[in-house]
Design a protein around this motif. Structure first.
Motif, PDB file in Angstrom:
ATOM      1  N   LEU A 224       0.817  -1.213   0.000  1.00 10.77           N
ATOM      2  CA  LEU A 224       0.000   0.000   0.000  1.00 10.77           C
ATOM      3  C   LEU A 224       0.853   1.265   0.000  1.00 10.77           C
ATOM      4  N   SER A 225       1.954   1.247   0.731  1.00 13.62           N
ATOM      5  CA  SER A 225       2.796   2.439   0.824  1.00 13.62           C
ATOM      6  C   SER A 225       3.362   2.825  -0.544  1.00 13.62           C
ATOM      7  N   GLU A 226       3.784   1.825  -1.327  1.00 15.38           N
ATOM      8  CA  GLU A 226       4.337   2.118  -2.654  1.00 15.38           C
ATOM      9  C   GLU A 226       3.271   2.690  -3.575  1.00 15.38           C
ATOM     10  N   ILE A 227       2.072   2.135  -3.508  1.00 13.83           N
ATOM     11  CA  ILE A 227       0.976   2.640  -4.352  1.00 13.83           C
ATOM     12  C   ILE A 227       0.633   4.072  -3.970  1.00 13.83           C
ATOM     13  N   LEU A 228       0.550   4.335  -2.659  1.00 14.89           N
ATOM     14  CA  LEU A 228       0.201   5.686  -2.219  1.00 14.89           C
ATOM     15  C   LEU A 228       1.268   6.697  -2.615  1.00 14.89           C
ATOM     16  N   SER A 229       2.528   6.280  -2.587  1.00  8.34           N
ATOM     17  CA  SER A 229       3.590   7.202  -2.988  1.00  8.34           C
ATOM     18  C   SER A 229       3.444   7.617  -4.435  1.00  8.34           C
ATOM     19  N   LYS A 230       3.036   6.669  -5.282  1.00 11.82           N
ATOM     20  CA  LYS A 230       2.845   7.003  -6.704  1.00 11.82           C
ATOM     21  C   LYS A 230       1.652   7.935  -6.879  1.00 11.82           C
ATOM     22  N   LYS A 349      -0.021   9.812  17.860  1.00 11.68           N
ATOM     23  CA  LYS A 349       0.199   8.827  16.799  1.00 11.68           C
ATOM     24  C   LYS A 349      -0.389   9.393  15.501  1.00 11.68           C
ATOM     25  N   ILE A 350       0.478   9.637  14.550  1.00 18.02           N
ATOM     26  CA  ILE A 350       0.076  10.244  13.284  1.00 18.02           C
ATOM     27  C   ILE A 350       0.425   9.291  12.154  1.00 18.02           C
ATOM     28  N   ILE A 351      -0.462   9.174  11.195  1.00 18.47           N
ATOM     29  CA  ILE A 351      -0.199   8.355  10.017  1.00 18.47           C
ATOM     30  C   ILE A 351      -0.269   9.253   8.787  1.00 18.47           C
ATOM     31  N   ILE A 352       0.670   9.071   7.872  1.00 19.08           N
ATOM     32  CA  ILE A 352       0.699   9.866   6.647  1.00 19.08           C
ATOM     33  C   ILE A 352       0.547   8.932   5.448  1.00 19.08           C
ATOM     34  N   SER A 353      -0.014   9.464   4.367  1.00 18.06           N
ATOM     35  CA  SER A 353      -0.314   8.602   3.215  1.00 18.06           C
ATOM     36  C   SER A 353       0.944   8.085   2.553  1.00 18.06           C
ATOM     37  N   SER A 354       2.020   8.862   2.569  1.00 18.97           N
ATOM     38  CA  SER A 354       3.288   8.423   1.994  1.00 18.97           C
ATOM     39  C   SER A 354       4.334   9.460   2.370  1.00 18.97           C
ATOM     40  N   GLU A 355       5.531   9.279   1.868  1.00 15.24           N
ATOM     41  CA  GLU A 355       6.579  10.278   2.053  1.00 15.24           C
ATOM     42  C   GLU A 355       6.892  10.975   0.728  1.00 15.24           C
ATOM     43  N   ALA A 356       5.916  11.001  -0.160  1.00 13.12           N
ATOM     44  CA  ALA A 356       6.082  11.625  -1.472  1.00 13.12           C
ATOM     45  C   ALA A 356       5.244  12.893  -1.543  1.00 13.12           C
ATOM     46  N   GLY A 357       5.275  13.546  -2.713  1.00  8.79           N
ATOM     47  CA  GLY A 357       4.440  14.714  -2.931  1.00  8.79           C
ATOM     48  C   GLY A 357       4.675  15.797  -1.894  1.00  8.79           C
ATOM     49  N   ASP A 358       3.606  16.389  -1.398  1.00  8.10           N
ATOM     50  CA  ASP A 358       3.708  17.479  -0.434  1.00  8.10           C
ATOM     51  C   ASP A 358       4.102  17.018   0.955  1.00  8.10           C
ATOM     52  N   LEU A 359       4.215  15.711   1.158  1.00  4.98           N
ATOM     53  CA  LEU A 359       4.583  15.187   2.472  1.00  4.98           C
ATOM     54  C   LEU A 359       6.083  14.925   2.604  1.00  4.98           C
ATOM     55  N   ARG A 360       6.852  15.221   1.558  1.00  5.80           N
ATOM     56  CA  ARG A 360       8.299  15.061   1.662  1.00  5.80           C
ATOM     57  C   ARG A 360       8.836  15.930   2.799  1.00  5.80           C
ATOM     58  N   GLY A 361       9.576  15.332   3.688  1.00  8.16           N
ATOM     59  CA  GLY A 361      10.179  16.072   4.780  1.00  8.16           C
ATOM     60  C   GLY A 361       9.326  16.193   6.024  1.00  8.16           C
ATOM     61  N   PHE A 362       8.037  15.859   5.945  1.00 10.96           N
ATOM     62  CA  PHE A 362       7.164  16.042   7.101  1.00 10.96           C
ATOM     63  C   PHE A 362       7.530  15.071   8.226  1.00 10.96           C
TER      64      PHE A 362
END
Length: 874
Positions: A224-230, A349-362
């Motif tokens: 799921l993580s790889e799909i969300l990153s794309k 406890k925080i969950i993020i959709s991925s580490e891509a897009g606008d979430l890079r660095g968060f």
């Protein structure tokens, strides 16, 4: 044609929605002009559905019930020719006529003309497009749809003669009641059909082909993580490959969202485009795939292999908005610990959709404070059942759950806003926020035709940061843009404080053809009328982005007593209450007030208005700020130190400019080992005794001195000659290095106003970009701790530049000293301007007292070539 005839024949019908439908009819127009409320025409007992049914039959008045009622109505009302039909929201959708077919409202919104105005290309060839009237519903609909995309002008008695003799313009009419003339003419229904034809030509071009596409191996379908990153990287369609990288299927964000809770990814074997030799056929296939599956991207397959992607970039379904790999992420490192701790509790406890897009660095930025997990197949169930305190996502593909959700860009904009608010608060700056959206009473009836100003191009993601600035210098009678900012007329150069205005079109003055008509200029006029020492600075961005405008704001050298006005037309500022109620206002507060309730000034939306509207907004802002300005005028300005992150922290993302990085690398080779190092940036146009005096005085205070000669070749004397004179004058002096300034010190890139000083005398200029680059990059690179400049009693632009250096450079650890000018006597200050005037007249002897021996000998030898702007490599 006389004005009386024009009044009689131009408007074909006039409608007013006042608790019903009231019409002025063509044959009674002359008599009802002064009192239109006397004429009413409404067909009782006819519903919108019945009218639609009549349309569907295809005959003029098919639908016996409507036909019968119309006959009865027109028999009773013999002077009535036509009447409108309204839907449930009071909008006119059709006109029923006595002896004409039912006239349906033409759906102009059918076509999205997009950024390139593709469907309107044939109309853009005309200098102006005149509309005979806005009284007909289809003429009005055309104007409302295309007012900002086309040069539309209403035909009036004032412009009638010129319009009908303008061979470069087009006249759009409902009925051809105009005499023969050179102007091109077209009927509104004909124009509709022509645009429809142009749109049909572009259907196949809605998609374009890219070699960049997203794919995943079939074995990783449960990752799921790889799909969300794309998805977060902007790919709406993901192609599925086997071990041999053959295409076996694909799925989209839409399909993923439908099946997400069960992790049952549907593979659509048809959601691809066969590679075809005829590209038009391939793009038409892309359209079919989009219509069937809702996809905006689909892989192109040849012999089982993916060779490209077809990506939608326009059309009525909306733009793709796909990011490129080089697009900068949101800059989470700009957010201080103090602000983060306001919104996130320790141990959350925080969950993020991925580490891509606008979430890079968060994740990295928040890891010290909260537990941050990335979405995967192992924690999906925890997300769905609410075991996380917060979910932060980028791509909009998420099903509801009990977990609180925030979009990354929304979260960032609110955190950045709070960061900025604290910065302003600690510097003693008042902050006023205007939300631009919202309903305004009777907006439709308060419309007015207003021309749109043509603004210059912009630089996006340029060396000044992620925000956009105006790249062109505009200098004409009505519109001046210098250094990326539009002129505020009447702004004093020596004001004690500033009002900084940020925002989109309402702030830049998109419908103010003259600088004097902007909100800023009208506010400045009110301030000047009361003799208050404030200048209003137009800092409006060239793009409608709250985040971009906030990035500009945190790069502004504010000081105690300043005021910031921030307009927004976006919805980013909703989920967090970062503003107190006392500082949040709405545009509707202005125009729904008793004073402006009946003001007609709007083009289409609440933030698009004419000069009368800008005046109203300026008066409203004056009412909000006058007491603060008057109070501050009686108090000495206090130096309040900026908050920790200060303006320099914004450069955490600006250093990505490779050209600037390479320039600094070259400067490192010029480093020296002295302790106290100073710098002077001088134009040497030409080098005078005043320049030598400034250098001598500076050398008394430092161990080593850099002399930077302005390299931009926009001065009267070419750079080659100015550099040669500087070197000749400094060769005999110890502890000095003469260097070209490059493009990062007093250049058209950093300080364009410097080269238009004559035109800008008396205007407010803001050279903060130039000073900031010197303080943040050049000074640390060469270990410069002090900068010198000559005192400027005459030139307003240079004087403001000195004031900016005095205010900003200490924030970067660089002292600034202004040295008084050298004078031959009490009344004869040495001036390079005076020397140039003598030289232009060939009078070398008169300028000799102002020049050093080295400069005089050089000019004497090169007098014929001295004003040629020869260029050498930087």
């Amino acid at each position: 044609m006389t004005a009386d005839v024009l009044i009689f024949i131009c408007p074909l019908s006039r409608t007013h929605v006042l608790g019903g439908v009231k019409c002025i009819l063509k044959n009674r127009f002359r008599f009802l002009w002064k009192n239109p409320e006397e004429a009413t025409a409404i067909l009782p007992g006819v519903t919108l559905d019945e009218v639609k049914a009549a349309f569907n039959v295809g005959d003029n008045f098919a639908g016996e019930m409507i036909k019968r009622k119309l006959e009865e109505f027109f028999t009773t009302n013999t002077d009535v020719e036509e009447l409108p039909v309204l839907d449930g929201e009071g909008r006119i959708v059709a006109v029923l006529a006595k002896e004409k077919p039912v006239e349906q409202y033409l759906p102009w919104h059918t076509w999205n003309y997009g950024e390139n105005n593709g469907v309107l290309a044939f109309l853009l060839q005309y200098r102006k497009i005149y509309l005979s009237s806005l009284e007909n519903i289809n003429m009005r609909g055309f104007y409302q749809q295309y007012a900002t995309a086309l040069p539309l002008t209403l035909l009036t008695k004032q412009n009638l003669i010129d319009a009908l003799n303008d061979s470069e313009s087009l006249l759009v009419y409902y009925e051809d009641i105009f005499p023969d003339s050179p102007v091109a003419k077209t009927q509104i229904i004909t124009l509709f059909n022509r645009i429809q034809l142009e749109y049909s030509k572009l259907i196949g071009e809605e998609f374009h082909v890219e070699k960049d596409f997203a794919s995943i191996n079939e074995k990783n379908l449960d990752n799921l993580s790889e799909i969300l990153s794309k998805f977060d990287d902007g790919y709406p369609t993901i192609a599925v490959l086997d071990d041999n990288e053959n295409f076996i299927g694909s799925f989209t964000q839409n399909a993923f969202a439908w099946s997400f809770p069960n992790s049952n990814y549907p593979l659509y074997g048809e959601l691809f485009i066969p590679y075809l030799d005829n590209e038009s056929d391939m793009l038409l296939k892309a359209r079919d795939v989009s219509a069937k599956y809702g996809a905006t991207e689909a892989p192109i397959v040849k012999d089982g292999k993916i060779v490209a992607s077809a990506v939608k970039h326009g059309g009525r379904w909306g733009a793709l908005g796909k990011r490129t790999k080089d697009s900068p992420p949101l800059h989470w490192d700009l957010i201080s610990d103090e602000v983060l701790q306001k919104f996130f509790n320790s141990g959350q406890k925080i969950i993020i959709s991925s580490e891509a897009g606008d979430l890079r660095g968060f994740k990295e930025r928040l890891s010290y404070l909260a537990e941050v997990a990335v979405m995967s197949k192992d924690n999906v169930e925890d997300y769905l059942t609410g075991k996380f305190d917060m979910f932060i996502f980028d791509a909009e593909i998420w099903m509801p759950s009990s977990t609180v959700k925030y979009r990354a860009a929304t979260l960032y904009s609110n955190l950045l806003t709070e960061e900025t608010r604290l910065y302003l608060e600690r510097n003693g700056v008042k902050f006023i926020f205007f939300a631009g959206r919202g309903e305004i009473s009777d907006l439709q009836s308060r419309r007015k035709i207003v021309d749109h100003v043509e603004l210059p191009s912009v630089i996006e993601d340029g060396s000044f940061g992620d925000y956009a600035i105006y790249s062109d210098i505009v200098d004409n009678e009505n519109l001046i843009i210098m250094g990326g900012q539009r002129r505020t007329t009447g702004a004093p150069t020596d004001a004690k404080n500033s009002i900084w205005v940020y925002g989109p079109c309402i702030a830049i003055g998109a419908y103010a053809l003259k600088d004097e008509d902007t909100v800023e200029s009208k506010l400045q006029a009110l301030i000047n009328r009361h003799n208050i020492s404030y200048k209003v600075v137009n800092c409006a961005g060239a793009v409608n982005s709250d985040i971009n405008n906030l990035h500009m704001l945190i790069d502004t050298p504010v000081k105690s007593g300043d005021i910031v006005i921030f307009f927004t037309g976006q919805e980013d500022f909703r989920q967090f209450p970062v503003f107190s109620l006392s500082s949040r206002y709405y545009i509707r507060d202005v125009f729904d007030s008793a004073k402006y309730r009946n003001l007609k000034c709007f083009v289409d939306t609440p933030t698009h208005m004419g000069p009368e509207g800008y005046q109203a907004v300026a008066e409203y802002i004056w009412d909000l700020t006058a007491s603060d300005m008057i109070k501050n005028a009686d108090i000495e300005s206090q130096d309040i130190p900026p908050m920790n992150f200060k303006i320099t922290k914004a450069k955490s993302y600006k250093m990505k400019n490779e050209e600037l990085r390479r320039y600094l690398e070259k400067l490192k080779d010029k480093r020296v080992t002295a302790k106290n190092i100073g710098a002077i940036v001088m134009n040497c146009n030409p080098f005078t005794k005043g320049h030598r005096y400034l250098i001598t005085k500076a050398l008394e205070q430092v161990d080593f001195l850099y002399i930077f000669v302005v390299e931009e070749d926009l001065s009267e004397i070419g750079f080659v000659h100015r550099m040669a004179m500087a070197q000749a004058n400094c060769d005999g002096l110890p502890k000095i290095m003469v260097l070209p300034s490059g493009k990062y010190m007093i250049s058209s890139y950093t300080f364009a106003e410097y080269f238009s000083k004559k035109a800008l005398q008396g205007q407010v200029i803001t050279p903060a970009n130039d000073v900031r680059i010197f303080g943040e990059h050049i000074a640390p690179c060469l270990r410069i701790t002090k900068r010198f400049a000559g005192e400027e009693p005459f030139d307003s632009v240079t004087r403001q530049y000195n004031e900016t250096m005095k205010e900003m450079l200490p924030k970067y650890g660089v002292a600034f000293e202004e040295i008084p000018r050298l004078a031959l006597n009490d009344n004869d200050i040495i001036s390079a301007t005076k020397v140039r005037e003598y030289l232009k007249n060939g009078d070398l002897s008169s300028c000799r007292p102002y020049l050093t021996k080295e400069s005089y000998e050089y000019i004497k030898l090169n007098l014929e070539q001295i004003f040629n702007k020869e260029v050498t490599a930087i």
